[in-house]
Design a protein around this motif. Structure first.
Motif, PDB file in Angstrom:
ATOM      1  N   VAL A 104       1.224  -1.244  -0.055  1.00  8.64           N
ATOM      2  CA  VAL A 104      -0.173  -0.147  -0.177  1.00  8.64           C
ATOM      3  C   VAL A 104       1.186   1.068  -0.056  1.00  8.64           C
ATOM      4  CG1 VAL A 104      -1.626   1.549   1.007  1.00  8.64           C
ATOM      5  CG2 VAL A 104      -2.057  -1.558   1.676  1.00  8.64           C
ATOM      6  N   GLN A 105       1.512   0.992   0.974  1.00 12.77           N
ATOM      7  CA  GLN A 105       2.833   2.765   0.722  1.00 12.77           C
ATOM      8  C   GLN A 105       3.442   2.657  -0.396  1.00 12.77           C
ATOM      9  OE1 GLN A 105       7.030   4.008   2.582  1.00 12.77           O
ATOM     10  NE2 GLN A 105       5.999   2.245   3.804  1.00 12.77           N
ATOM     11  N   ASP A 106       3.789   2.252  -1.350  1.00 11.97           N
ATOM     12  CA  ASP A 106       4.304   2.057  -2.280  1.00 11.97           C
ATOM     13  C   ASP A 106       3.529   2.454  -3.649  1.00 11.97           C
ATOM     14  OD1 ASP A 106       7.133   1.117  -1.633  1.00 11.97           O
ATOM     15  OD2 ASP A 106       6.558  -0.742  -2.061  1.00 11.97           O
ATOM     16  N   ARG A 107       2.249   1.752  -3.177  1.00  9.10           N
ATOM     17  CA  ARG A 107       1.137   2.103  -5.091  1.00  9.10           C
ATOM     18  C   ARG A 107       0.839   3.883  -4.105  1.00  9.10           C
ATOM     19  NH1 ARG A 107      -2.665  -2.723  -5.654  1.00  9.10           N
ATOM     20  NH2 ARG A 107      -1.351  -4.450  -5.768  1.00  9.10           N
ATOM     21  N   ILE A 108       0.357   4.249  -2.430  1.00  4.73           N
ATOM     22  CA  ILE A 108      -0.082   5.490  -2.438  1.00  4.73           C
ATOM     23  C   ILE A 108       1.537   6.215  -2.793  1.00  4.73           C
ATOM     24  CG2 ILE A 108      -0.734   7.004  -0.831  1.00  4.73           C
ATOM     25  CD1 ILE A 108      -1.067   4.349   0.826  1.00  4.73           C
ATOM     26  N   TYR A 109       3.128   6.262  -2.648  1.00  7.85           N
ATOM     27  CA  TYR A 109       3.702   7.271  -3.272  1.00  7.85           C
ATOM     28  C   TYR A 109       3.746   7.252  -4.613  1.00  7.85           C
ATOM     29  CZ  TYR A 109       8.493   7.913  -4.472  1.00  7.85           C
ATOM     30  OH  TYR A 109       9.993   8.598  -4.499  1.00  7.85           O
ATOM     31  N   ARG A 110       3.487   6.282  -5.716  1.00 11.57           N
ATOM     32  CA  ARG A 110       3.652   6.363  -6.989  1.00 11.57           C
ATOM     33  C   ARG A 110       3.265   6.864  -7.581  1.00 11.57           C
ATOM     34  NH1 ARG A 110       2.620   1.415  -8.139  1.00 11.57           N
ATOM     35  NH2 ARG A 110       4.874   0.335  -7.108  1.00 11.57           N
ATOM     36  N   GLN A 111       1.541   7.287  -6.974  1.00 10.05           N
ATOM     37  CA  GLN A 111       0.302   8.017  -7.351  1.00 10.05           C
ATOM     38  C   GLN A 111       0.556   9.454  -7.311  1.00 10.05           C
ATOM     39  OE1 GLN A 111      -3.539   7.282  -7.519  1.00 10.05           O
ATOM     40  NE2 GLN A 111      -3.435   5.142  -6.668  1.00 10.05           N
ATOM     41  N   LEU A 112       1.091   9.480  -5.899  1.00 16.80           N
ATOM     42  CA  LEU A 112       1.651  11.402  -5.575  1.00 16.80           C
ATOM     43  C   LEU A 112       3.121  11.770  -6.541  1.00 16.80           C
ATOM     44  CD1 LEU A 112       1.266  10.390  -1.742  1.00 16.80           C
ATOM     45  CD2 LEU A 112      -0.459  12.040  -3.252  1.00 16.80           C
ATOM     46  N   VAL A 129       0.044   6.078   4.069  1.00 13.11           N
ATOM     47  CA  VAL A 129      -0.021   7.789   3.946  1.00 13.11           C
ATOM     48  C   VAL A 129       1.370   8.468   4.689  1.00 13.11           C
ATOM     49  CG1 VAL A 129      -1.504   9.667   3.199  1.00 13.11           C
ATOM     50  CG2 VAL A 129      -2.629   7.451   2.940  1.00 13.11           C
ATOM     51  N   ARG A 130       1.127   8.185   5.937  1.00 13.41           N
ATOM     52  CA  ARG A 130       1.728   9.248   6.291  1.00 13.41           C
ATOM     53  C   ARG A 130       3.175   8.965   5.633  1.00 13.41           C
ATOM     54  NH1 ARG A 130      -1.339   8.172  10.593  1.00 13.41           N
ATOM     55  NH2 ARG A 130      -2.383  10.413  11.110  1.00 13.41           N
ATOM     56  N   GLU A 131       3.531   7.425   5.805  1.00  9.15           N
ATOM     57  CA  GLU A 131       5.134   6.968   5.313  1.00  9.15           C
ATOM     58  C   GLU A 131       5.015   7.376   4.207  1.00  9.15           C
ATOM     59  OE1 GLU A 131       4.322   2.740   6.165  1.00  9.15           O
ATOM     60  OE2 GLU A 131       5.279   2.652   8.577  1.00  9.15           O
ATOM     61  N   ALA A 132       4.326   7.137   3.074  1.00  9.79           N
ATOM     62  CA  ALA A 132       4.882   7.760   1.382  1.00  9.79           C
ATOM     63  C   ALA A 132       4.624   9.560   1.849  1.00  9.79           C
ATOM     64  CB  ALA A 132       3.487   8.054   1.060  1.00  9.79           C
ATOM     65  N   LEU A 133       4.618   9.850   2.594  1.00  8.57           N
ATOM     66  CA  LEU A 133       4.399  11.717   2.448  1.00  8.57           C
ATOM     67  C   LEU A 133       5.926  12.388   3.263  1.00  8.57           C
ATOM     68  CD1 LEU A 133       1.006  12.572   4.098  1.00  8.57           C
ATOM     69  CD2 LEU A 133       2.022  13.159   1.272  1.00  8.57           C
TER      70      LEU A 133
END
Length: 241
Positions: A25-33, A64-68
């Motif tokens: 999940v974190q990777d996917r959130i990061y990739r989209q952002l 989300v926090r980790e991706a940010l």
């Protein structure tokens, strides 16, 4: 000089996000952002609240926090008090630094790519340019421009330069977006003029011209900002509205 305009994360870039699955999940959130930042979908000063992003993407707040946090470490975003994160504010000095860095690194990558490009690669670049010329949709323009440049750069085969280019594009995103607002229409004959020049130089095997055309292409957005009225910088016109 910093622009002091700050807004809540609720801009048009949010519409580009979609729910993600539970795997990585974190990777996917990061990739989209990251892609949204690269494609200039956020204004300077936009605030990212983990809860808002999590709700939009149908995930919990922690990834989300980790991706940010990853994006903050890459200088694409900056940390604020109360766990808020925002797109950095615009400054003319930083615009100049980003433009110079992009010119130096991307010109080198493009020159290296020439000898590695196949006929299929060139056809792909031609197709992306033709599609760019046929659209007036701002989101399509950003997507196609990104695809053109990165398809070219990836042919250089540099695992060292590519992450640097991605970071620079994320940092450049709000500046490119601000320039697009100052210069309308978003697409005109100048929009793909240098893409055509790059293609002609590739066909001729002319590395010097490829670098020159790429430099001119990168410089277009930043030249618009250089010509902006001083009030654009002094009164926050370049920040989020």
């Amino acid at each position: 000089m910093n622009i002091q305009t700050t807004t809540k994360f609720d801009g048009p870039g949010l519409d580009a996000l979609s729910p993600v699955g539970r795997e990585t999940v974190q990777d996917r959130i990061y990739r989209q952002l990251r892609i949204a930042l690269i494609q200039a979908r956020f204004d300077a000063g936009e605030i990212f609240l983990a809860g808002d992003v999590a709700q939009r993407m149908s995930v919990s707040s922690m990834p989300v926090r980790e991706a940010l946090a990853r994006l903050v470490s890459e200088r694409a975003l900056e940390a604020m008090p109360n766990r808020r994160v925002r797109v950095p504010l615009l400054t003319l000095e930083r615009a100049r630094d980003i433009a110079q860095a992009r010119t130096l690194i991307e010109s080198e990558l493009a020159a290296r790519a020439i000898s590695n490009l196949t006929n299929d690669d060139i056809e792909r670049l031609e197709m992306l340019t033709a599609e760019y010329e046929d659209t007036s949709d701002a989101q399509d323009v950003a997507t196609l421009n990104h695809a053109f440049h990165f398809h070219l750069y990836e042919a250089a085969g540099s695992s060292v330069f590519m992450p640097i280019v991605e970071s620079l594009w994320m940092q450049a995103g709000p500046y490119v977006r601000a320039a697009a607002k100052l210069h309308k229409p978003l697409t005109d004959t100048a929009a793909t003029l240098h893409h055509r020049g790059i293609l002609e130089a590739i066909q001729a095997g002319d590395k010097a011209r490829v670098a020159s055309e790429l430099t001119a292409d990168i410089s277009q957005s930043f030249a618009i900002l250089e010509r902006a009225d001083p009030d654009f910088w002094n009164e926050g016109e370049g920040g989020a509205s």
